[in-house]
Scaffold this motif. Sequence first.
Motif, PDB file in Angstrom:
ATOM      1  N   MET A   1     -54.579  -7.918 -22.705  1.00  0.00           N
ATOM      2  CA  MET A   1     -55.064  -7.531 -24.016  1.00  0.00           C
ATOM      3  C   MET A   1     -56.443  -6.900 -23.871  1.00  0.00           C
ATOM      4  O   MET A   1     -57.222  -7.300 -23.010  1.00  0.00           O
ATOM      5  N   PRO A   2     -56.761  -5.951 -24.738  1.00  0.00           N
ATOM      6  CA  PRO A   2     -58.099  -5.342 -24.691  1.00  0.00           C
ATOM      7  C   PRO A   2     -59.183  -6.404 -24.923  1.00  0.00           C
ATOM      8  O   PRO A   2     -58.978  -7.372 -25.645  1.00  0.00           O
ATOM      9  N   ARG A   3     -60.325  -6.166 -24.315  1.00  0.00           N
ATOM     10  CA  ARG A   3     -61.414  -7.139 -24.423  1.00  0.00           C
ATOM     11  C   ARG A   3     -61.898  -7.307 -25.856  1.00  0.00           C
ATOM     12  O   ARG A   3     -62.288  -8.397 -26.259  1.00  0.00           O
ATOM     13  N   TRP A   4     -61.865  -6.217 -26.642  1.00  0.00           N
ATOM     14  CA  TRP A   4     -62.329  -6.322 -28.020  1.00  0.00           C
ATOM     15  C   TRP A   4     -61.460  -7.274 -28.820  1.00  0.00           C
ATOM     16  O   TRP A   4     -61.957  -7.983 -29.689  1.00  0.00           O
ATOM     17  N   SER A   5     -60.143  -7.279 -28.545  1.00  0.00           N
ATOM     18  CA  SER A   5     -59.247  -8.150 -29.312  1.00  0.00           C
ATOM     19  C   SER A   5     -59.467  -9.617 -28.948  1.00  0.00           C
ATOM     20  O   SER A   5     -59.468 -10.485 -29.825  1.00  0.00           O
ATOM     21  N   VAL A   6     -59.695  -9.879 -27.665  1.00  0.00           N
ATOM     22  CA  VAL A   6     -59.988 -11.257 -27.241  1.00  0.00           C
ATOM     23  C   VAL A   6     -61.322 -11.702 -27.832  1.00  0.00           C
ATOM     24  O   VAL A   6     -61.457 -12.835 -28.325  1.00  0.00           O
ATOM     25  N   ALA A   7     -62.310 -10.804 -27.821  1.00  0.00           N
ATOM     26  CA  ALA A   7     -63.619 -11.127 -28.403  1.00  0.00           C
ATOM     27  C   ALA A   7     -63.483 -11.376 -29.900  1.00  0.00           C
ATOM     28  O   ALA A   7     -64.099 -12.310 -30.433  1.00  0.00           O
ATOM     29  N   PHE A   8     -62.689 -10.555 -30.589  1.00  0.00           N
ATOM     30  CA  PHE A   8     -62.472 -10.746 -32.031  1.00  0.00           C
ATOM     31  C   PHE A   8     -61.878 -12.116 -32.309  1.00  0.00           C
ATOM     32  O   PHE A   8     -62.345 -12.842 -33.200  1.00  0.00           O
ATOM     33  N   VAL A   9     -60.861 -12.490 -31.547  1.00  0.00           N
ATOM     34  CA  VAL A   9     -60.203 -13.787 -31.745  1.00  0.00           C
ATOM     35  C   VAL A   9     -61.200 -14.920 -31.524  1.00  0.00           C
ATOM     36  O   VAL A   9     -61.274 -15.863 -32.315  1.00  0.00           O
ATOM     37  N   ARG A  10     -61.995 -14.825 -30.486  1.00  0.00           N
ATOM     38  CA  ARG A  10     -62.970 -15.886 -30.180  1.00  0.00           C
ATOM     39  C   ARG A  10     -64.050 -15.980 -31.263  1.00  0.00           C
ATOM     40  O   ARG A  10     -64.438 -17.082 -31.664  1.00  0.00           O
ATOM     41  N   TYR A  82     -38.029 -24.872 -34.835  1.00  0.00           N
ATOM     42  CA  TYR A  82     -39.196 -24.183 -34.270  1.00  0.00           C
ATOM     43  C   TYR A  82     -39.675 -24.823 -32.969  1.00  0.00           C
ATOM     44  O   TYR A  82     -39.990 -24.121 -32.009  1.00  0.00           O
ATOM     45  N   ALA A  83     -39.722 -26.128 -32.915  1.00  0.00           N
ATOM     46  CA  ALA A  83     -40.243 -26.827 -31.735  1.00  0.00           C
ATOM     47  C   ALA A  83     -39.354 -26.622 -30.509  1.00  0.00           C
ATOM     48  O   ALA A  83     -39.836 -26.686 -29.379  1.00  0.00           O
ATOM     49  N   LYS A  84     -38.076 -26.337 -30.726  1.00  0.00           N
ATOM     50  CA  LYS A  84     -37.135 -26.175 -29.604  1.00  0.00           C
ATOM     51  C   LYS A  84     -37.102 -24.746 -29.069  1.00  0.00           C
ATOM     52  O   LYS A  84     -36.524 -24.502 -28.025  1.00  0.00           O
ATOM     53  N   TRP A  85     -37.695 -23.803 -29.792  1.00  0.00           N
ATOM     54  CA  TRP A  85     -37.686 -22.411 -29.376  1.00  0.00           C
ATOM     55  C   TRP A  85     -38.647 -22.185 -28.215  1.00  0.00           C
ATOM     56  O   TRP A  85     -39.616 -22.924 -28.028  1.00  0.00           O
ATOM     57  N   SER A  86     -38.414 -21.102 -27.495  1.00  0.00           N
ATOM     58  CA  SER A  86     -39.338 -20.710 -26.428  1.00  0.00           C
ATOM     59  C   SER A  86     -40.621 -20.174 -27.052  1.00  0.00           C
ATOM     60  O   SER A  86     -40.660 -19.815 -28.234  1.00  0.00           O
ATOM     61  N   ALA A  87     -41.676 -20.110 -26.239  1.00  0.00           N
ATOM     62  CA  ALA A  87     -42.966 -19.606 -26.733  1.00  0.00           C
ATOM     63  C   ALA A  87     -42.831 -18.164 -27.211  1.00  0.00           C
ATOM     64  O   ALA A  87     -43.449 -17.770 -28.196  1.00  0.00           O
ATOM     65  N   ARG A  88     -41.994 -17.387 -26.548  1.00  0.00           N
ATOM     66  CA  ARG A  88     -41.806 -15.987 -26.925  1.00  0.00           C
ATOM     67  C   ARG A  88     -41.112 -15.860 -28.288  1.00  0.00           C
ATOM     68  O   ARG A  88     -41.509 -15.064 -29.126  1.00  0.00           O
ATOM     69  N   ASP A 170     -50.416 -13.759 -31.211  1.00  0.00           N
ATOM     70  CA  ASP A 170     -48.956 -13.658 -31.064  1.00  0.00           C
ATOM     71  C   ASP A 170     -48.563 -12.406 -30.283  1.00  0.00           C
ATOM     72  O   ASP A 170     -47.665 -12.458 -29.431  1.00  0.00           O
ATOM     73  N   ILE A 171     -49.226 -11.286 -30.557  1.00  0.00           N
ATOM     74  CA  ILE A 171     -48.948 -10.051 -29.816  1.00  0.00           C
ATOM     75  C   ILE A 171     -49.277 -10.249 -28.334  1.00  0.00           C
ATOM     76  O   ILE A 171     -48.524  -9.802 -27.460  1.00  0.00           O
ATOM     77  N   ALA A 172     -50.372 -10.921 -28.057  1.00  0.00           N
ATOM     78  CA  ALA A 172     -50.747 -11.194 -26.663  1.00  0.00           C
ATOM     79  C   ALA A 172     -49.695 -12.056 -25.978  1.00  0.00           C
ATOM     80  O   ALA A 172     -49.346 -11.814 -24.817  1.00  0.00           O
ATOM     81  N   THR A 173     -49.160 -13.029 -26.690  1.00  0.00           N
ATOM     82  CA  THR A 173     -48.102 -13.872 -26.120  1.00  0.00           C
ATOM     83  C   THR A 173     -46.850 -13.049 -25.839  1.00  0.00           C
ATOM     84  O   THR A 173     -46.217 -13.208 -24.790  1.00  0.00           O
ATOM     85  N   LEU A 174     -46.507 -12.152 -26.749  1.00  0.00           N
ATOM     86  CA  LEU A 174     -45.339 -11.297 -26.542  1.00  0.00           C
ATOM     87  C   LEU A 174     -45.536 -10.337 -25.372  1.00  0.00           C
ATOM     88  O   LEU A 174     -44.569  -9.974 -24.703  1.00  0.00           O
ATOM     89  N   ARG A 175     -46.779  -9.930 -25.126  1.00  0.00           N
ATOM     90  CA  ARG A 175     -47.076  -9.036 -24.005  1.00  0.00           C
ATOM     91  C   ARG A 175     -47.200  -9.791 -22.672  1.00  0.00           C
ATOM     92  O   ARG A 175     -47.386  -9.181 -21.637  1.00  0.00           O
ATOM     93  N   GLY A 176     -47.123 -11.116 -22.723  1.00  0.00           N
ATOM     94  CA  GLY A 176     -47.178 -11.913 -21.505  1.00  0.00           C
ATOM     95  C   GLY A 176     -48.591 -12.282 -21.063  1.00  0.00           C
ATOM     96  O   GLY A 176     -48.788 -12.718 -19.942  1.00  0.00           O
ATOM     97  N   ALA A 177     -49.577 -12.093 -21.939  1.00  0.00           N
ATOM     98  CA  ALA A 177     -50.972 -12.427 -21.607  1.00  0.00           C
ATOM     99  C   ALA A 177     -51.554 -13.254 -22.751  1.00  0.00           C
ATOM    100  O   ALA A 177     -52.396 -12.770 -23.502  1.00  0.00           O
TER     101      ALA A 177
END
Length: 184
Positions: A1-10, A82-88, A170-177
């Motif tokens: 994920m771009p650094r700006w998006s991680v910084a925004f989340v934090r 929901y609890a039984k589903w995969s993280a993706r 969620d987008i980061a999780t879908l992208r695998g990061a």
Amino acid sequence: MPRWSVAFVRIVDRMNYGVGRFAMYLLFVLMGILMWSTISKVAFTPSYWTLEMAQFAMVAYYILGGPYSMQLASHVRMDLAYAKWSARKRAWVDAFTIFALIVYLGVMLWGALDSLGYSLGLTWEGGVPQIGRLERSPTAWRPYMWPIKSILCVGFLLMLLQSIAYFIRDIATLRGAPIPGGDI
């Protein structure tokens, strides 16, 4: 994920954590107001301001605590499947529902800003904003309404920012990061 998006989340997580911790203490303010209301009704003439002030304190507690509650994942959720589903799969479902929440919060923020403008008597004359007569409550106490409407705007904005942060997560999780955190 771009650094700006991680910084925004934090940044959003840190900000909502601080505001949420502050909002927790508003419950004690509410208790104090209700205690004073009880004492004044028994000992002497009841105060006009206690009912409305208790309502304002509760609104501030609820609205400012919402993003913090979302951050800690303490909202009510039906976890039957929901609890039984995969993280993706959870990320796909969350991204869809968070997107719907972002649209809803955008509409709520628009309405709250419009209501705040009305309470400030805001009009536009020749492209320049003018503040007119301030809105007051129609009760006997007659407090100004702009402070609580400002809190509503701030609360909706913070909830919108927290929702965007979760959407990015969620987008980061879908992208695998995945972006760690959220539950500070």
